[in-house]
Write an enzyme that holds these catalytic residues in place. Sequence first.
Site, mmCIF file in Angstrom:
data_model
loop_
_atom_site.group_PDB
_atom_site.id
_atom_site.type_symbol
_atom_site.label_atom_id
_atom_site.label_comp_id
_atom_site.label_asym_id
_atom_site.label_seq_id
_atom_site.Cartn_x
_atom_site.Cartn_y
_atom_site.Cartn_z
ATOM 1 N NE ARG A 86 33.010 28.383 41.486
ATOM 2 C CZ ARG A 86 33.867 28.399 40.453
ATOM 3 N NH1 ARG A 86 33.522 27.866 39.288
ATOM 4 N NH2 ARG A 86 35.060 28.932 40.592
ATOM 5 C CB SER A 107 35.699 32.454 44.832
ATOM 6 O OG SER A 107 36.726 32.325 43.903
ATOM 7 C CD GLU A 144 32.259 29.554 44.872
ATOM 8 O OE1 GLU A 144 32.394 28.393 44.497
ATOM 9 O OE2 GLU A 144 33.209 30.330 45.044
HETATM 10 N N1 EPU Z 1 40.682 40.851 39.478
HETATM 11 C C1 EPU Z 1 40.942 42.087 40.016
HETATM 12 N N2 EPU Z 1 41.228 42.169 41.338
HETATM 13 C C2 EPU Z 1 41.269 41.090 42.155
HETATM 14 C C3 EPU Z 1 40.978 39.832 41.613
HETATM 15 C C4 EPU Z 1 40.684 39.729 40.254
HETATM 16 O O1 EPU Z 1 40.921 43.103 39.315
HETATM 17 O O2 EPU Z 1 41.553 41.258 43.334
HETATM 18 C C5 EPU Z 1 40.464 40.739 38.039
HETATM 19 C C6 EPU Z 1 41.678 40.079 37.385
HETATM 20 O O3 EPU Z 1 42.624 41.017 37.024
HETATM 21 C C7 EPU Z 1 41.083 39.437 36.162
HETATM 22 C C8 EPU Z 1 39.685 39.052 36.626
HETATM 23 O O4 EPU Z 1 39.410 39.843 37.785
HETATM 24 O O5 EPU Z 1 40.960 40.357 35.119
HETATM 25 C C9 EPU Z 1 39.534 37.577 36.916
HETATM 26 O O6 EPU Z 1 40.411 37.190 37.950
HETATM 27 P P1 EPU Z 1 40.889 35.657 38.135
HETATM 28 O O7 EPU Z 1 41.400 35.116 36.864
HETATM 29 O O8 EPU Z 1 41.762 35.611 39.330
HETATM 30 O O9 EPU Z 1 39.578 34.856 38.375
HETATM 31 P P2 EPU Z 1 38.249 35.152 39.191
HETATM 32 O O10 EPU Z 1 37.164 35.421 38.232
HETATM 33 O O11 EPU Z 1 38.497 36.179 40.250
HETATM 34 C C10 EPU Z 1 37.405 32.680 39.107
HETATM 35 C C11 EPU Z 1 36.961 31.610 40.049
HETATM 36 C C12 EPU Z 1 38.155 30.990 40.778
HETATM 37 C C13 EPU Z 1 39.069 30.389 39.727
HETATM 38 C C14 EPU Z 1 39.509 31.518 38.757
HETATM 39 C C15 EPU Z 1 40.328 31.005 37.612
HETATM 40 C C16 EPU Z 1 34.728 32.243 40.737
HETATM 41 C C17 EPU Z 1 33.850 32.729 41.837
HETATM 42 N N3 EPU Z 1 36.023 32.145 41.014
HETATM 43 O O12 EPU Z 1 37.984 33.732 39.890
HETATM 44 O O13 EPU Z 1 37.646 29.934 41.579
HETATM 45 O O14 EPU Z 1 40.212 29.816 40.331
HETATM 46 O O15 EPU Z 1 38.331 32.131 38.184
HETATM 47 O O16 EPU Z 1 39.525 30.308 36.715
HETATM 48 O O17 EPU Z 1 34.229 31.945 39.655
HETATM 49 C C18 EPU Z 1 36.905 29.343 43.771
HETATM 50 O O18 EPU Z 1 35.804 29.127 43.265
HETATM 51 O O19 EPU Z 1 37.112 29.184 45.007
HETATM 52 C C19 EPU Z 1 37.983 29.849 42.928
HETATM 53 C C20 EPU Z 1 39.164 30.205 43.439
#
Ligand code: EPU
Length: 336
Positions: free
Chosen positions: A161, A236, A332
């Site tokens: 990012r 995010s 972000e």
């Molecule tokens: N999780 C939780 N609770 C929540 C959300 C997530 O426990 O409310 C846990 C999930 O269970 C999982 C982990 O966190 O184990 C990761 O969750 P997820 O796969 O949804 O991805 P993220 O790390 O929360 C990032 C990006 C997203 C992108 C997803 C998929 C960032 C800041 N965000 O989210 O990007 O879609 O991975 O690759 O890196 C964005 O930048 O706007 C965005 C949506």
Amino acid sequence: MIQENISLKPYNTFGIDVQANRFAQANSMEELIQLIQTTPDQTYFILSGGSNMLLTQDIENLVIKLNLKGIEIVAENDDYVVVEASASEVWHDFVQWTLARDFGGLENLSLIPGHVGTTPIQNIGAYGVEIKDTMVRCKALNIKTLEIEEFTNAACQFDYRESIFKKEAKDQYIILSATYKLTKRNHVLHTNYGAITKELETMGVTTPTIQDISHAVIAIRSSKLPNPTELGNSGSFFKNPVVSNELFERLQAKYPTLPFYPVNDAYTKIPAGWLIETIGYKGYRIGDAGVHDKQALVLVNYGKAQGIELKKLSETIQNEVFNIFNIHLEAEVNIF
Ligand code: EPU
């Protein structure tokens, strides 16, 4: 044409109702330069897709809404195609354009809100792929010299990012277009991200195409992330924090289910959504400002939230996360 007192509500995906004192669209590079030249000392505010910003006040300066369109194949051979897309092309529509022609590389990035021009700024990423994997260069207007400069992939200094446009080149360039090198055959599929594998199984797909992957990503995103046209949000709100392995190990001992992504020998990335959910903020709502009930990393506007209310909520979350985990969550989203 410069318009006065325009609500910016339709122009930001959070749906925040602030006013632009003066507002104009730049439909070409020439119009963009003309508008810039009407303002003294670079006192203007560039608005692109409005999908990564939180507006907390009216904008005094001239708001220039970019409207630079066009997609062009600039080179190709039997294996690859190089496509240049102008900054204001809607990202997801562009991804669909590539998939309709069976060009591979952007399928995991389906349904990300925003325009092409912002993709190099924050190196958008999802489901194991980042824009740095396919972007060969971008063109940007130097706002001081008003000349067009080209940045190669390496010159963009991409990181999670991050790019040069958020660091030393911040506020010095306006991205005009970005160029991607995509596969025409032997597509490299990225299906190892847990949720994708599972979704493809649910879809009954054993040998996925790039279009299948896009469908899987669309299904996953739609189930977790709110559609900005229905519920205002900016994706995010925070970055996933990268912490020292020492802190990570202490946390893991206390919270054995803590999800994580190893970064290198010294650091580990932790999902901010997990931290926010663990402190009880998932689904929290105060007035019209809230935390999404399916993905705690996303702040939402239930209708009439003011930017300042969402900013306050984000600060409360930052403080609580810091108090409990000793981790600073970095926004972000750009806050104005
Ligand atoms: N999780 C939780 N609770 C929540 C959300 C997530 O426990 O409310 C846990 C999930 O269970 C999982 C982990 O966190 O184990 C990761 O969750 P997820 O796969 O949804 O991805 P993220 O790390 O929360 C990032 C990006 C997203 C992108 C997803 C998929 C960032 C800041 N965000 O989210 O990007 O879609 O991975 O690759 O890196 C964005 O930048 O706007 C965005 C949506």
